[in-house]
Design a protein around this motif. Structure first.
Motif, PDB file in Angstrom:
ATOM      1  N   UNK A  85       0.856  -1.179   0.000  1.00  0.00           N
ATOM      2  CA  UNK A  85       0.000   0.000   0.000  1.00  0.00           C
ATOM      3  C   UNK A  85       0.893   1.230   0.000  1.00  0.00           C
ATOM      4  N   UNK A  86       0.502   2.220  -0.795  1.00  0.00           N
ATOM      5  CA  UNK A  86       1.314   3.411  -1.004  1.00  0.00           C
ATOM      6  C   UNK A  86       0.836   4.531  -0.094  1.00  0.00           C
ATOM      7  N   UNK A  87       1.783   5.148   0.606  1.00  0.00           N
ATOM      8  CA  UNK A  87       1.551   6.349   1.395  1.00  0.00           C
ATOM      9  C   UNK A  87       2.474   7.426   0.838  1.00  0.00           C
ATOM     10  N   UNK A  88       1.998   8.648   0.758  1.00  0.00           N
ATOM     11  CA  UNK A  88       2.774   9.739   0.176  1.00  0.00           C
ATOM     12  C   UNK A  88       2.883  10.860   1.190  1.00  0.00           C
ATOM     13  N   UNK A  89       4.093  11.413   1.315  1.00  0.00           N
ATOM     14  CA  UNK A  89       4.329  12.535   2.215  1.00  0.00           C
ATOM     15  C   UNK A  89       5.003  13.651   1.430  1.00  0.00           C
TER      16      UNK A  89
END
Length: 116
Positions: A85-89
């Motif tokens: 799962x991709x999380x972006x900051x």
């Protein structure tokens, strides 16, 4: 599911905070094509702090070419494994880079879990 963090990098502190809160299994840092001293130090700090624990990949991007940044982010998202799962900051870095990242994420919004 494995957690992947895609993050812009200028200062180390926002990225380190995001990594520790998320508990990322893999990290992709977007850095400038020609990083200045602050960005080089931040990258070294992140690698020194977490490089032995979590795989860290760097992707060089332009500072101001929003389309190129978005294209690279789309490529990163498209190359994810099915169990990730991709999380972006986007809290660290230039606004133009954050905009490019956001446009890339919006193009593949079905694969992104969270943007912070």
């Amino acid at each position: 599911m494995k957690k992947v963090l895609i993050a812009t990098l200028y200062g180390a502190d926002p990225v380190l905070l995001a990594i520790t809160r998320l508990g990322a299994d893999r990290i992709v840092l977007l850095v400038d094509e020609k990083p200045d001293e602050v960005q080089r130090e931040a990258l070294e700090k992140v690698k020194k702090t977490l490089g032995n624990v979590v795989p860290i990949k760097t992707v060089k991007t332009s500072n101001y070419d929003i389309v190129e940044i978005a294209t690279k982010v789309v490529g990163l998202i498209d190359s994810k494994a099915t169990d990730e799962e991709i999380h972006v900051n986007i809290t660290s870095g230039r606004k133009t880079k954050a905009m490019g990242v956001l446009f890339g994420v919006y193009a593949r919004h079905d694969y992104v879990t969270k943007i912070s």
